[in-house]
Design a protein around this motif. Structure first.
Motif, PDB file in Angstrom:
ATOM      1  N   ARG A   1       0.840  -1.200   0.000  1.00 45.34           N
ATOM      2  CA  ARG A   1       0.000   0.000   0.000  1.00 45.34           C
ATOM      3  C   ARG A   1       0.883   1.261   0.000  1.00 45.34           C
ATOM      4  O   ARG A   1       0.531   2.262  -0.621  1.00 45.34           O
ATOM      5  N   PHE A   2       2.004   1.203   0.683  1.00 40.96           N
ATOM      6  CA  PHE A   2       2.934   2.336   0.674  1.00 40.96           C
ATOM      7  C   PHE A   2       3.472   2.568  -0.738  1.00 40.96           C
ATOM      8  O   PHE A   2       3.537   3.703  -1.211  1.00 40.96           O
ATOM      9  N   VAL A   3       3.855   1.489  -1.420  1.00 45.59           N
ATOM     10  CA  VAL A   3       4.375   1.595  -2.786  1.00 45.59           C
ATOM     11  C   VAL A   3       3.297   2.131  -3.727  1.00 45.59           C
ATOM     12  O   VAL A   3       3.564   3.000  -4.574  1.00 45.59           O
ATOM     13  N   LEU A   4       2.078   1.621  -3.591  1.00 44.62           N
ATOM     14  CA  LEU A   4       0.974   2.115  -4.417  1.00 44.62           C
ATOM     15  C   LEU A   4       0.748   3.603  -4.153  1.00 44.62           C
ATOM     16  O   LEU A   4       0.507   4.381  -5.087  1.00 44.62           O
ATOM     17  N   GLY A   5       0.821   4.001  -2.893  1.00 43.85           N
ATOM     18  CA  GLY A   5       0.657   5.420  -2.561  1.00 43.85           C
ATOM     19  C   GLY A   5       1.738   6.283  -3.187  1.00 43.85           C
ATOM     20  O   GLY A   5       1.458   7.374  -3.694  1.00 43.85           O
ATOM     21  N   MET A   6       2.989   5.799  -3.172  1.00 44.34           N
ATOM     22  CA  MET A   6       4.070   6.559  -3.807  1.00 44.34           C
ATOM     23  C   MET A   6       3.811   6.749  -5.298  1.00 44.34           C
ATOM     24  O   MET A   6       4.046   7.832  -5.846  1.00 44.34           O
ATOM     25  N   ALA A   7       3.334   5.695  -5.971  1.00 40.85           N
ATOM     26  CA  ALA A   7       3.056   5.801  -7.405  1.00 40.85           C
ATOM     27  C   ALA A   7       1.926   6.787  -7.671  1.00 40.85           C
ATOM     28  O   ALA A   7       1.972   7.569  -8.625  1.00 40.85           O
ATOM     29  N   ILE A   8       0.914   6.757  -6.815  1.00 38.85           N
ATOM     30  CA  ILE A   8      -0.208   7.694  -6.969  1.00 38.85           C
ATOM     31  C   ILE A   8       0.269   9.122  -6.724  1.00 38.85           C
ATOM     32  O   ILE A   8      -0.048  10.052  -7.484  1.00 38.85           O
ATOM     33  N   GLY A   9       1.054   9.318  -5.647  1.00 41.41           N
ATOM     34  CA  GLY A   9       1.572  10.648  -5.355  1.00 41.41           C
ATOM     35  C   GLY A   9       2.466  11.172  -6.460  1.00 41.41           C
ATOM     36  O   GLY A   9       2.480  12.370  -6.748  1.00 41.41           O
ATOM     37  N   ALA A  10       3.215  10.290  -7.089  1.00 46.58           N
ATOM     38  CA  ALA A  10       4.071  10.683  -8.201  1.00 46.58           C
ATOM     39  C   ALA A  10       3.248  11.079  -9.418  1.00 46.58           C
ATOM     40  O   ALA A  10       3.603  12.005 -10.156  1.00 46.58           O
TER      41      ALA A  10
END
Length: 476
Positions: free
Chosen positions: A112-121
């Motif tokens: 979920r952290f990785v998915l959040g980073m991709a979304i934030g990017a």
């Protein structure tokens, strides 16, 4: 013909395709953040998750968005919009697929952290790319459409969750997570083949590539001499850097974009929580039916954005954001009456807030892209997103505590106070950017001078200091 042709081009198939492809990121944000809430019901019982486990899984994506926006906006300004535009979607596909097979709490938290980073990017990547391709007079509306995709994605997640839960019960949670992988793959395919931003290419001195990109997207040939002049002008001034966001005029603009964004979404998250309580009065807040109620809440916020999409390009950014924040305070103050209020009044206030909030909502990504030059445009968008997520995370964490200890009335008054801060920030710092080129809107005050007739013929525009100095990129 100068790059002015990009600023003044009629809307065509390329613009429409690019808009929908860019909207895929916010859509996935709304979808992935919402579908996990539905899936957690089945996950908790099957995997024996504790309340702490659920909190970690839910918060991991928000923390990831903060990190992704802060870091990858700067990477996008360095490496380009096109490359990052597809890489971050590939990460979303991989992360969603792996989530289907996760079995331990730490695995879900990491993914979920990785998915959040991709979304934030994706926020600074997609919005800067769209802003640098669309015509001036349509820029506010098309960038505003992106935020609509968030609410549509959230509504779609609740509907999908409702259907899957009705068909296969709470054990369908892995199918819910798998649906995110499918949607991410579809949007990734939509993005393949998108040309690089000509503004970014010129900023990096790649004039031949900029000429090819414009030809591919708009079927227009720009004389390379004009692009070379623009590139020379770009390279003749110091390029803005990350630290410039926190100095002088850019500091004020950074604070404005981040603070109004934060003041807008913090009470909104509170009302998203309060919304199911309202719908519960009609028997829609319990069990699986609560997913449909949450979908309805998202639809109400979408409806609030629709009139704002037209107004930002028709009457201007500043009046829309200032008046919207002022009007948003009123229903929150009324809701301060708490449970003593008649349900009709509560529903009316909820709908009024959703309607008025459309102004700041559709400007969340417009202002950061308009107030900063090409060299730090995505960086600024990422920083604004990260600041806003501080409010989102705090609101999500503190709202249940506030409801329990202070009550719904006081909680809504706190929301009104936060919204009032948003009005003060907007009244003091909001600039008018309607109908102007990105070179004009990102220029520092006092750095432009009127162009002479000869300069107009050459399509040149002078900017000083940290802002762009572009030739043929502004309006004559």
């Amino acid at each position: 013909m100068s790059i002015r042709a990009v600023d003044e081009a009629p809307l065509n198939k390329f613009h429409r395709k690019l808009t929908w492809a860019c909207a895929g990121g916010p859509f996935l944000d709304g979808y992935l953040l919402s579908i996990i809430g539905v899936a957690l019901v089945g996950m908790s019982s099957e995997l024996n998750l504790t309340t702490g486990d659920e909190s970690l899984i839910g918060a991991a994506a928000l923390v990831g968005i903060f990190v992704g926006g802060l870091f990858f906006g700067a990477v996008t300004d360095k490496l380009g919009r096109e490359a990052m535009y597809t890489i971050d979607l590939a990460v979303l596909v991989a992360g969603s697929v792996l989530s289907v097979f996760a079995t331990e709490t730490w695995q879900f938290v990491v993914l979920r952290f990785v998915l959040g980073m991709a979304i934030g990017a994706d926020y600074p990547i997609a919005t800067s790319l769209l802003a640098e391709w669309v015509p001036n007079k349509h820029r506010g509306r098309l960038l505003g459409i992106l935020i609509l995709a968030w609410y549509i994605g959230a509504a779609a997640a609740y509907v999908v969750g409702y259907v899957l839960a009705e068909m296969w019960g709470t054990g369908s949670w892995r199918w819910m997570l798998a649906s995110g992988a499918v949607l991410s793959a579809v949007i990734l395919l939509m993005r393949i083949g998108t040309p690089e931003s000509p503004l970014w290419l010129v900023n990096k001195g790649r004039t031949a590539d900029a000429q090819k990109a414009i030809k591919k997207a708009l079927d227009r040939t720009i004389p390379v001499e004009e692009l070379l002049a623009a590139s020379a002008a770009e390279q003749s001034v110091e390029q803005s850097r990350f630290r410039d966001l926190f100095q002088g005029t850019y500091l004020r603009r950074t604070l404005f974009c981040g603070l109004f964004y934060m003041c807008q979404i913090t009470p909104m998250f509170a009302l998203y929580t309060f919304g199911p309580t309202i719908l519960g009065s009609f028997g829609l807040g319990e069990g699986n039916a609560g997913n449909l109620g949450s979908a309805l809440i998202s639809v109400v916020f979408v409806l609030g954005c629709i009139p704002a999409l037209r107004l930002v390009d028709k009457v201007g950014r500043r009046p829309v954001i200032v008046w919207s924040f002022a009007l948003m305070v009123i229903p929150l103050v009324v809701l301060g009456g708490g449970t003593a209020l008649p349900i009709a009044v509560v529903i009316t206030c909820f709908c009024a807030y959703a309607l008025f909030s459309g102004g700041p909502t559709v400007l969340e990504w417009t202002y950061p892209n308009e107030l900063f030059p090409t060299s730090i445009r995505a960086t600024a968008g990422g920083v604004a997103t990260s600041i806003s997520r501080i409010g989102a995370a705090a609101g999500t964490y503190l709202l249940p505590i506030s409801l329990d200890r202070l009550g719904i009335g006081t909680t809504m008054l706190i929301g009104a106070g936060i919204t009032a801060v948003g009005w003060l920030v907007s009244f003091a710092w909001a600039e008018e950017t309607r109908g102007r080129t990105l070179a004009e809107t990102s220029a520092l005050p006092g750095s432009e001078r009127p162009a002479s007739a000869g300069e107009e013929d050459r399509g040149s525009l002078r900017e000083s200091g940290h802002s762009l100095r572009e030739s043929g990129l502004g309006r004559s």
